[in-house]
Design a protein around this motif. Structure first.
Motif, PDB file in Angstrom:
ATOM      1  N   ALA A 123       0.838  -1.198   0.000  1.00 21.76           N
ATOM      2  CA  ALA A 123       0.000   0.000   0.000  1.00 21.76           C
ATOM      3  C   ALA A 123       0.878   1.255   0.000  1.00 21.76           C
ATOM      4  O   ALA A 123       0.574   2.230  -0.697  1.00 21.76           O
ATOM      5  CB  ALA A 123      -0.932   0.000   1.207  1.00 21.76           C
ATOM      6  N   ALA A 124       1.991   1.204   0.772  1.00 19.76           N
ATOM      7  CA  ALA A 124       2.887   2.371   0.810  1.00 19.76           C
ATOM      8  C   ALA A 124       3.519   2.587  -0.566  1.00 19.76           C
ATOM      9  O   ALA A 124       3.596   3.726  -1.051  1.00 19.76           O
ATOM     10  CB  ALA A 124       3.966   2.164   1.877  1.00 19.76           C
ATOM     11  N   VAL A 125       3.959   1.499  -1.208  1.00 22.13           N
ATOM     12  CA  VAL A 125       4.572   1.623  -2.541  1.00 22.13           C
ATOM     13  C   VAL A 125       3.534   2.160  -3.537  1.00 22.13           C
ATOM     14  O   VAL A 125       3.822   3.048  -4.352  1.00 22.13           O
ATOM     15  CB  VAL A 125       5.131   0.252  -3.023  1.00 22.13           C
ATOM     16  N   GLY A 126       2.304   1.648  -3.454  1.00 22.60           N
ATOM     17  CA  GLY A 126       1.227   2.104  -4.351  1.00 22.60           C
ATOM     18  C   GLY A 126       0.938   3.582  -4.145  1.00 22.60           C
ATOM     19  O   GLY A 126       0.786   4.333  -5.119  1.00 22.60           O
ATOM     20  N   ALA A 127       0.908   4.010  -2.869  1.00 19.89           N
ATOM     21  CA  ALA A 127       0.629   5.420  -2.580  1.00 19.89           C
ATOM     22  C   ALA A 127       1.758   6.286  -3.129  1.00 19.89           C
ATOM     23  O   ALA A 127       1.517   7.350  -3.721  1.00 19.89           O
ATOM     24  CB  ALA A 127       0.486   5.631  -1.076  1.00 19.89           C
ATOM     25  N   PHE A 128       3.000   5.793  -2.982  1.00 21.47           N
ATOM     26  CA  PHE A 128       4.139   6.546  -3.532  1.00 21.47           C
ATOM     27  C   PHE A 128       3.989   6.670  -5.057  1.00 21.47           C
ATOM     28  O   PHE A 128       4.174   7.747  -5.626  1.00 21.47           O
ATOM     29  CB  PHE A 128       5.460   5.856  -3.165  1.00 21.47           C
ATOM     30  N   GLY A 129       3.614   5.543  -5.692  1.00 26.31           N
ATOM     31  CA  GLY A 129       3.452   5.547  -7.155  1.00 26.31           C
ATOM     32  C   GLY A 129       2.414   6.577  -7.586  1.00 26.31           C
ATOM     33  O   GLY A 129       2.640   7.358  -8.511  1.00 26.31           O
ATOM     34  N   ALA A 130       1.276   6.596  -6.883  1.00 23.20           N
ATOM     35  CA  ALA A 130       0.197   7.521  -7.246  1.00 23.20           C
ATOM     36  C   ALA A 130       0.663   8.963  -7.054  1.00 23.20           C
ATOM     37  O   ALA A 130       0.468   9.825  -7.928  1.00 23.20           O
ATOM     38  CB  ALA A 130      -1.042   7.241  -6.409  1.00 23.20           C
ATOM     39  N   LEU A 131       1.323   9.229  -5.903  1.00 22.63           N
ATOM     40  CA  LEU A 131       1.776  10.601  -5.632  1.00 22.63           C
ATOM     41  C   LEU A 131       2.847  11.031  -6.637  1.00 22.63           C
ATOM     42  O   LEU A 131       2.877  12.185  -7.078  1.00 22.63           O
ATOM     43  CB  LEU A 131       2.332  10.705  -4.209  1.00 22.63           C
ATOM     44  N   TYR A 132       3.710  10.076  -6.993  1.00 23.58           N
ATOM     45  CA  TYR A 132       4.758  10.385  -7.977  1.00 23.58           C
ATOM     46  C   TYR A 132       4.128  10.807  -9.305  1.00 23.58           C
ATOM     47  O   TYR A 132       4.515  11.820  -9.909  1.00 23.58           O
ATOM     48  CB  TYR A 132       5.655   9.157  -8.178  1.00 23.58           C
ATOM     49  N   MET A 133       3.131  10.020  -9.742  1.00 25.16           N
ATOM     50  CA  MET A 133       2.496  10.327 -11.023  1.00 25.16           C
ATOM     51  C   MET A 133       1.822  11.698 -10.983  1.00 25.16           C
ATOM     52  O   MET A 133       1.956  12.507 -11.911  1.00 25.16           O
ATOM     53  CB  MET A 133       1.464   9.248 -11.362  1.00 25.16           C
ATOM     54  N   ILE A 134       1.112  11.977  -9.880  1.00 29.73           N
ATOM     55  CA  ILE A 134       0.413  13.264  -9.772  1.00 29.73           C
ATOM     56  C   ILE A 134       1.434  14.407  -9.711  1.00 29.73           C
ATOM     57  O   ILE A 134       1.329  15.410 -10.429  1.00 29.73           O
ATOM     58  CB  ILE A 134      -0.502  13.285  -8.525  1.00 29.73           C
ATOM     59  N   GLY A 135       2.466  14.238  -8.863  1.00 30.22           N
ATOM     60  CA  GLY A 135       3.478  15.286  -8.675  1.00 30.22           C
ATOM     61  C   GLY A 135       4.192  15.603  -9.980  1.00 30.22           C
ATOM     62  O   GLY A 135       4.335  16.774 -10.363  1.00 30.22           O
ATOM     63  N   MET A 136       4.627  14.563 -10.689  1.00 31.38           N
ATOM     64  CA  MET A 136       5.371  14.770 -11.940  1.00 31.38           C
ATOM     65  C   MET A 136       4.471  15.399 -13.012  1.00 31.38           C
ATOM     66  O   MET A 136       4.944  16.181 -13.839  1.00 31.38           O
ATOM     67  CB  MET A 136       5.901  13.437 -12.465  1.00 31.38           C
ATOM     68  N   THR A 137       3.191  15.032 -13.011  1.00 32.63           N
ATOM     69  CA  THR A 137       2.270  15.630 -13.988  1.00 32.63           C
ATOM     70  C   THR A 137       2.155  17.128 -13.716  1.00 32.63           C
ATOM     71  O   THR A 137       2.259  17.954 -14.630  1.00 32.63           O
ATOM     72  CB  THR A 137       0.877  14.967 -13.894  1.00 32.63           C
ATOM     73  N   ILE A 138       1.967  17.493 -12.436  1.00 26.24           N
ATOM     74  CA  ILE A 138       1.837  18.921 -12.101  1.00 26.24           C
ATOM     75  C   ILE A 138       3.117  19.668 -12.481  1.00 26.24           C
ATOM     76  O   ILE A 138       3.079  20.718 -13.137  1.00 26.24           O
ATOM     77  CB  ILE A 138       1.518  19.097 -10.590  1.00 26.24           C
ATOM     78  N   LEU A 139       4.269  19.075 -12.097  1.00 29.14           N
ATOM     79  CA  LEU A 139       5.555  19.711 -12.441  1.00 29.14           C
ATOM     80  C   LEU A 139       5.697  19.881 -13.952  1.00 29.14           C
ATOM     81  O   LEU A 139       6.172  20.913 -14.433  1.00 29.14           O
ATOM     82  CB  LEU A 139       6.707  18.856 -11.935  1.00 29.14           C
ATOM     83  N   GLY A 140       5.270  18.857 -14.690  1.00 26.05           N
ATOM     84  CA  GLY A 140       5.363  18.890 -16.154  1.00 26.05           C
ATOM     85  C   GLY A 140       4.593  20.062 -16.730  1.00 26.05           C
ATOM     86  O   GLY A 140       4.986  20.637 -17.740  1.00 26.05           O
ATOM     87  N   TYR A 141       3.469  20.420 -16.092  1.00 28.04           N
ATOM     88  CA  TYR A 141       2.678  21.554 -16.591  1.00 28.04           C
ATOM     89  C   TYR A 141       3.238  22.887 -16.110  1.00 28.04           C
ATOM     90  O   TYR A 141       3.172  23.886 -16.818  1.00 28.04           O
ATOM     91  CB  TYR A 141       1.210  21.408 -16.178  1.00 28.04           C
TER      92      TYR A 141
END
Ligand code: HEM
Length: 350
Positions: free
Chosen positions: A329-347
């Protein structure tokens, strides 16, 4: 002989009827996640219907593609609505396929005996992304043309088979009309055929095993599949139809400028939002790391991540105390946050 008996004689439909009457859906704290797969399914069905309608006017050649999309938007009765719904639905479907995956992950629906349900689902997610990637090029506009150039270049960075794969996808060294006709074939024939098979398996397995119950503790409450769950799901589908039509009416999907392969790439080329987290990661990696090309390293990392997603049911073994599940669950949460964070940074920092 009544119609019911006539059909029963030929289709044995009463067995399916009895099955549906006895089917139940667990009532749990996280019961909302049971709707996510159905939402994704509904969006897929909308894509099939609107896609078939678009096929009647779309023409997959470099000369005619852009013009045919303009024609659909301006001249064909309700063409603008059908195309805008198709484009909006594509985006929502990717979003809900991800939401469904994370939902199934966090309620641990991948555990025995649902390993194959998970694996077939992960394949469906990859297919959905491939639908998005190939569909994006079809209007043959500047943005799509250059995004496809960059996207296929990234495919070219796959170790060993990268270059042959790039040539296979592009139909040559460059993005040309050959690429358009390949993407069209993949988008309207290969991927739909694959989806039909994999989705068929996925839905069959969901029926076979019934819906999972995340926590064995507490009283096992459930609701009837027909009519209680079906009616609730139908309400959600109706709501989504409203959202789709509203989006299509207020924000019709743009056609853009016709692609000019000889022009230089405009500034700020970015893929569709759901690829931005990968695109931005690749941008942040230095050009050389440990003797390897940075881009190659990034591509290897994403291929590994995709393999991990596929293999979740084999990797997460509950140790009885539930520790493995907590780590997962911790790894999954990290994965989700990583995807969201990188998407925001990308914009924020194109
Ligand atoms: C085109 C994409 C997909 C469609 C149309 C779809 C459809 C469905 C439907 C209708 C259900 C039953 C309702 C529910 O539990 O939500 C379901 C269940 C399930 N799906 Fe998917 N799915 C898709 C993608 C995925 C993905 C990406 C994964 C994970 C990698 C996945 C894993 C599962 C699992 C494990 C279940 C069983 C849930 C349970 O028993 O609680 N599916 N899917």
């Amino acid at each position: 002989m009544g119609i019911g008996a006539w059909l029963e004689d030929r289709l044995r439909w009463r067995a399916a009827d009895a099955f549906l009457r006895h089917k139940t859906v667990p009532v749990t704290r996280h019961g909302y996640v049971y709707y996510f797969g159905g939402i994704t399914l509904f969006l897929f069905l909308v894509q099939v219907v609107t896609g078939l309608l678009l096929l009647m006017y779309y023409r997959p050649t470099a000369d005619a593609a852009h013009e045919s999309v303009r024609f659909i938007m301006a001249r064909v009765q309700f063409g603008w609505l059908v195309r805008s719904v198709h484009s909006w639905t594509a985006n929502l479907m990717v979003f809900w396929a991800f939401a469904h995956m994370f939902g199934a992950f966090f309620v641990r629906a991948y555990r025995r005996p649902r390993e194959m349900t998970w694996i077939s689902g992960a394949l469906l997610l990859f297919i959905t992304l491939a639908f998005g990637f190939t569909g994006y090029l079809l209007p043959w506009n500047t943005l799509a043309y250059f995004a496809t150039k960059v996207g296929t270049e990234i495919v070219g960075a796959v170790p060993l088979i990268g270059h042959p794969l790039l040539v296979l996808l592009r139909g040559g060294e460059d993005v040309t009309e050959a690429t358009l006709s390949r993407f069209f074939g993949i988008h309207v024939a290969i991927l739909p055929a694959l989806t039909t098979m994999v989705l068929g398996l996925h839905l069959f397995l969901v029926q076979l095993h019934g819906m999972s119950r995340p926590d064995a503790r507490g009283p096992a409450r459930s609701m009837a599949f027909v009519p209680a769950f079906v009616l609730r799901e139908a309400m959600v589908w109706l709501l989504i139809t409203g959202v789709l039509v509203t989006l299509a009416v207020l924000l019709p999907w743009p056609v853009g400028e016709k692609a000019d392969p000889l022009a230089s790439a405009p500034a700020g080329i970015r893929p569709e939002w759901y690829f931005v987290f990968m695109f931005h990661t690749l941008k942040l990696i230095p050009s050389h790391v440990l003797g390897l090309e940075g881009e190659q390293l990034g591509v290897i990392a994403f291929m590994l991540a995709a393999a991990v997603v596929l293999a979740v049911p084999l990797l997460v073994r509950d140790d009885g105390a539930g520790r493995a599940s907590r780590v997962a669950a911790a790894v999954g949460a990290f994965g989700a946050l990583y995807m969201i964070g990188m998407t925001i940074l990308g914009y924020l920092r194109p």
